[in-house]
Design a protein around this motif. Structure first.
Motif, PDB file in Angstrom:
ATOM      1  N   LYS A   1      15.657 -75.008   0.601  1.00  0.00           N
ATOM      2  CA  LYS A   1      14.355 -75.641   0.854  1.00  0.00           C
ATOM      3  C   LYS A   1      14.478 -77.154   0.970  1.00  0.00           C
ATOM      4  CE  LYS A   1       9.659 -75.881  -1.085  1.00  0.00           C
ATOM      5  NZ  LYS A   1       8.804 -75.463  -2.233  1.00  0.00           N
TER       6      LYS A   1
ATOM      7  N   SER B   1      14.500 -81.827  10.205  1.00  0.00           N
ATOM      8  CA  SER B   1      14.357 -80.381  10.369  1.00  0.00           C
ATOM      9  C   SER B   1      13.154 -79.846   9.598  1.00  0.00           C
ATOM     10  CB  SER B   1      15.627 -79.673   9.905  1.00  0.00           C
ATOM     11  OG  SER B   1      15.730 -79.700   8.483  1.00  0.00           O
TER      12      SER B   1
ATOM     13  N   LYS C   1      21.118 -77.483   6.311  1.00  0.00           N
ATOM     14  CA  LYS C   1      20.024 -77.695   7.276  1.00  0.00           C
ATOM     15  C   LYS C   1      19.635 -76.391   7.968  1.00  0.00           C
ATOM     16  CE  LYS C   1      20.952 -79.967  11.128  1.00  0.00           C
ATOM     17  NZ  LYS C   1      20.610 -79.066  12.272  1.00  0.00           N
ATOM     18  N   ASP C   2      20.614 -75.567   8.255  1.00  0.00           N
ATOM     19  CA  ASP C   2      20.353 -74.319   8.976  1.00  0.00           C
ATOM     20  C   ASP C   2      20.263 -73.106   8.052  1.00  0.00           C
ATOM     21  OD1 ASP C   2      20.443 -75.721  11.417  1.00  0.00           O
ATOM     22  OD2 ASP C   2      22.631 -75.587  11.449  1.00  0.00           O
ATOM     23  N   ASP C   3      20.381 -73.314   6.760  1.00  0.00           N
ATOM     24  CA  ASP C   3      20.335 -72.221   5.783  1.00  0.00           C
ATOM     25  C   ASP C   3      18.891 -71.989   5.346  1.00  0.00           C
ATOM     26  OD1 ASP C   3      20.599 -70.480   3.617  1.00  0.00           O
ATOM     27  OD2 ASP C   3      22.493 -71.377   2.968  1.00  0.00           O
ATOM     28  N   LYS C   4      18.338 -70.829   5.686  1.00  0.00           N
ATOM     29  CA  LYS C   4      16.933 -70.551   5.384  1.00  0.00           C
ATOM     30  C   LYS C   4      16.664 -70.460   3.886  1.00  0.00           C
ATOM     31  CE  LYS C   4      16.088 -68.137   9.759  1.00  0.00           C
ATOM     32  NZ  LYS C   4      15.688 -66.857  10.405  1.00  0.00           N
ATOM     33  N   ARG C   5      17.716 -70.250   3.091  1.00  0.00           N
ATOM     34  CA  ARG C   5      17.525 -70.172   1.637  1.00  0.00           C
ATOM     35  C   ARG C   5      17.332 -71.547   1.016  1.00  0.00           C
ATOM     36  NH1 ARG C   5      23.105 -67.309   0.474  1.00  0.00           N
ATOM     37  NH2 ARG C   5      23.639 -68.975   1.964  1.00  0.00           N
TER      38      ARG C   5
ATOM     39  N   LYS D   1      12.830 -80.176   6.189  1.00  0.00           N
ATOM     40  CA  LYS D   1      13.162 -79.935   4.795  1.00  0.00           C
ATOM     41  C   LYS D   1      13.097 -81.235   3.995  1.00  0.00           C
ATOM     42  CE  LYS D   1      15.985 -75.839   5.698  1.00  0.00           C
ATOM     43  NZ  LYS D   1      17.249 -75.117   5.417  1.00  0.00           N
TER      44      LYS D   1
ATOM     45  N   ASP E   1      16.069 -67.856  -2.839  1.00  0.00           N
ATOM     46  CA  ASP E   1      15.241 -68.398  -1.771  1.00  0.00           C
ATOM     47  C   ASP E   1      14.447 -69.595  -2.272  1.00  0.00           C
ATOM     48  OD1 ASP E   1      16.075 -66.593   0.112  1.00  0.00           O
ATOM     49  OD2 ASP E   1      14.508 -65.126  -0.364  1.00  0.00           O
ATOM     50  N   GLY E   2      14.398 -70.627  -1.436  1.00  0.00           N
ATOM     51  CA  GLY E   2      13.630 -71.814  -1.799  1.00  0.00           C
ATOM     52  C   GLY E   2      14.369 -72.757  -2.731  1.00  0.00           C
TER      53      GLY E   2
END
Length: 631
Positions: free
Chosen positions: A122, A154, A116-120, A156, A65-66
């Motif tokens: 950052k 977005s 862009k749509d991947d929450k992992r 990011k 994540d991040g």
């Protein structure tokens, strides 16, 4: 056996022993070669099975994540990549040939969209040191540039890092929130230009006779062989599209960096005075102009990225996932129930016959792919993606026949022009239901030419002459080459070229619903940039590849659809054995030093490129609709 032969001698023993050693070595070499071949086949089969197993499911990639997506494409930007033969790769490495790999623009766009749509994810780290693009790839760069802007919008972050930045690399880097460059790096922006060698005087010194057959005021493909400079007509046409490429580049960079209008133009036009003001320090020149944000070492860049994205598990770098690794996770499963929009790509020079995808556009190869789309009941529409300077007029017409057959079958076809769709590339687009181009697409070049040399004067200098008899007035054509080109032959070829041009005008006129006289007026071999081509009614709309897909779906009245990439499929074994033409460098492994090896391989690469260039001229009628100056 004679007494002499039966006697033991030292020399006989040496010869016998040498034969034994040589024979043993040859046997070992053969066995090793067989083992290596079997290993390659085994690896390819394993890879193929792995791909097949993953076809129905998205590949799982572990991403903390991040983390940052490191966008570090290694190679030259292209529309479609060539198939890679592993034997050739290993051979080239063994002989020190460092061939640049290829990177598909669609793979880069796919990765950016996924991130862009991947929450992992950052943010993105742009590391573009091994990335390159040709001048004619401007629209591909802008396509990527637009996706990076959407990624940033977005919320990011984008960070660019590099020892230095080329002009093309900097266009992408300019979208970043922060740009870091090595404190001993450089950033040079040249603008765009069309320059090349001219051989007229050289050919005259060698007493080589050039035979030129063309139609079109602006058809400058053969100018290098008949002039010592660029014609005023060619300069006018080239300047027109180059100005648009430069304007688009400058506007994008100035806007992305928040610079005053004219900043990047001033940097390119006045780099000399700027360098004097900073005592010749390239890095400082870029910093003080506002093109980069900070100058720092590689270690300092790494620390900065750790601050932004956190530490990796080993604590030595930042949390990240690489471009290639992330790419394999982007293709998700489909249930196969939706109708298909088939994407058929024409990338490269158009040649007669068959050709490997990505390397050239084989007229027969592409026609067969279009036929496959026509006969597939699941395919309801076709997007013909074109990135080609043209080539064989005959092959272009073979492709067009299948396009007409598609339309007759009731399947809409939309032409989507990439960076380049000129001459034969426009020929195959003309009959599409709609033509989409980007503002910076290089297109047009509606014209036909023929060209070859004869060497009768060169041969005469060294005492070689041609003479003989024939049964017809055309028989002397059999001696053309070392012998001269007969006047009758010259007239026949020119008439054929004029007929080819008239056919080209007819194709465009019928396909676009335009008067032939109007097509001739905007034709004449002149190159047009996409935005001007729309004004001239040579294209219907300005937009991206994605816009063309939507247009095809609309024409086919599809609300739901799957996009399928149609191309000639070869088995791993065919890829392995299909391109085993060993380059001359393998036999000429001259010198053991890197310097010697680099010099030899560079020379051989240049020779090979020229050989491939001339091999692409294989039209059975000797007529070419090709824009060489666009390439």
């Amino acid at each position: 056996m004679s007494d002499h032969e039966s006697k033991f001698t030292v020399w006989g023993f040496v010869k016998g022993f040498a034969k034994l050693v040589i024979g043993t070595l040859l046997l070992l070499q053969g066995l090793i070669g067989l083992v290596v071949l079997l290993l390659f086949v085994g690896v390819l089969v394993s890879v193929t099975n792995g791909i097949a197993d993953a076809e129905g499911d998205k590949v799982s990639v572990s991403i903390p994540d991040g983390a940052a997506l490191v966008l570090d494409p290694n190679g030259v930007l292209v529309e479609m990549t060539e198939e890679v033969n592993p034997l050739e790769v290993f051979r080239d490495e063994a002989y020190g040939i460092n061939e640049p790999s290829q990177i598909s623009v669609h793979d880069i766009v796919k990765v950016i969209r996924g991130a862009k749509d991947d929450k992992r994810i950052k943010g993105i780290v742009l590391d573009l040191g091994s990335f390159g693009a040709s001048m004619s790839s401007a629209s591909k760069l802008h396509y990527i540039n637009d996706e990076l802007v959407k990624f940033k919008e977005s919320g990011k972050k984008i960070v660019a890092v590099g020892d230095y930045y080329s002009q093309d690399q900097y266009l992408l880097a300019s979208t970043a929130d922060e740009i870091y460059m090595n404190d001993y790096g450089n950033l040079v922006v040249y603008g765009y230009g069309a320059y090349g060698p001219y051989f007229k005087s050289f050919l005259e010194k060698l007493k080589i006779t050039s035979h030129v057959f063309r139609v079109g005021t602006f058809k400058s493909a053969i100018e290098p062989f008949i002039r010592d400079d660029m014609s005023p007509e060619a300069k006018e046409a080239n300047r027109a599209y180059l100005d648009v490429l430069w304007r688009e580049y400058a506007n994008r960079v100035n806007t992305a960096r928040g610079l005053e209008p004219g900043t990047i133009e001033n940097y390119a036009n006045n780099l000399g005075p700027i360098m004097r003001s900073v005592d010749g320090d390239f890095a400082k020149a870029a910093l003080e102009t506002g093109l980069v944000d900070e100058l720092m070492s590689r270690a300092e860049m790494n620390e900065k990225l750790i601050e932004l994205f956190g530490k990796s598990k080993d604590g030595k770098s930042f949390k990240k996932v690489g471009f290639q690794r992330y790419l394999v996770a982007q293709d998700g499963p489909t249930d196969g129930s939706a109708p298909n929009i088939a994407v058929v790509t024409a990338a490269g020079t158009i040649v007669d016959g068959e050709a490997p995808v990505g390397r050239a556009v084989g007229g027969d190869t592409l026609a067969a792919t279009l036929k496959k789309a026509r006969e597939d009941e699941k395919v309801k529409a076709v997007v013909l993606r074109i990135d080609s300077p043209g080539g064989s007029a005959f092959a272009s017409d073979i492709i067009r026949d299948e396009i007409l057959a598609l339309k007759k079958a009731g399947k809409p076809i939309v032409a989507s022009m990439g960076s380049l769709a000129a001459s034969g590339g426009y020929w195959i687009a003309a009959d599409a239901d709609e033509i989409w181009a980007s503002p910076t697409t290089i297109t047009g070049s509606i014209g036909i030419f023929g060209y070859f040399n004869t060497f009768e004067n060169t041969a005469a200098e060294v005492g070689i002459f041609v003479d003989g008899v024939g049964t017809t007035t055309l028989a002397p054509m059999l001696a053309t080459g070392v012998g001269p080109l007969p006047e009758t032959g010259s007239e026949i070829i020119q008439l054929s070229v004029e007929n080819g041009y008239d056919r080209f005008l007819t194709v465009v006129g019928n396909g676009r619903g335009l008067e032939k006289s109007y097509v001739d007026e905007v034709g004449q071999g002149r190159v047009w940039i996409g935005e001007r081509a729309k004004d001239l009614r040579l294209v219907d709309n300005l937009g991206t590849f994605d816009d063309a897909i939507v247009a095809a779906a609309k024409l086919a009245k599809l609300d739901k659809y799957d996009i399928v990439d149609l191309r000639e499929k070869r088995t791993p074994f065919e890829i392995l054995l299909g391109n085993l033409s060993v380059k001359a460098s393998a036999a000429l492994g001259l010198g053991t030093s890197e310097q010697s090896r680099g010099m030899v391989t560079k020379l051989l690469k240049a020779v090979e490129d020229q050989t491939v260039f001339f091999e692409e001229f294989n039209d059975p009628n000797g007529a070419y609709a090709r824009c060489i100056t666009c390439e």
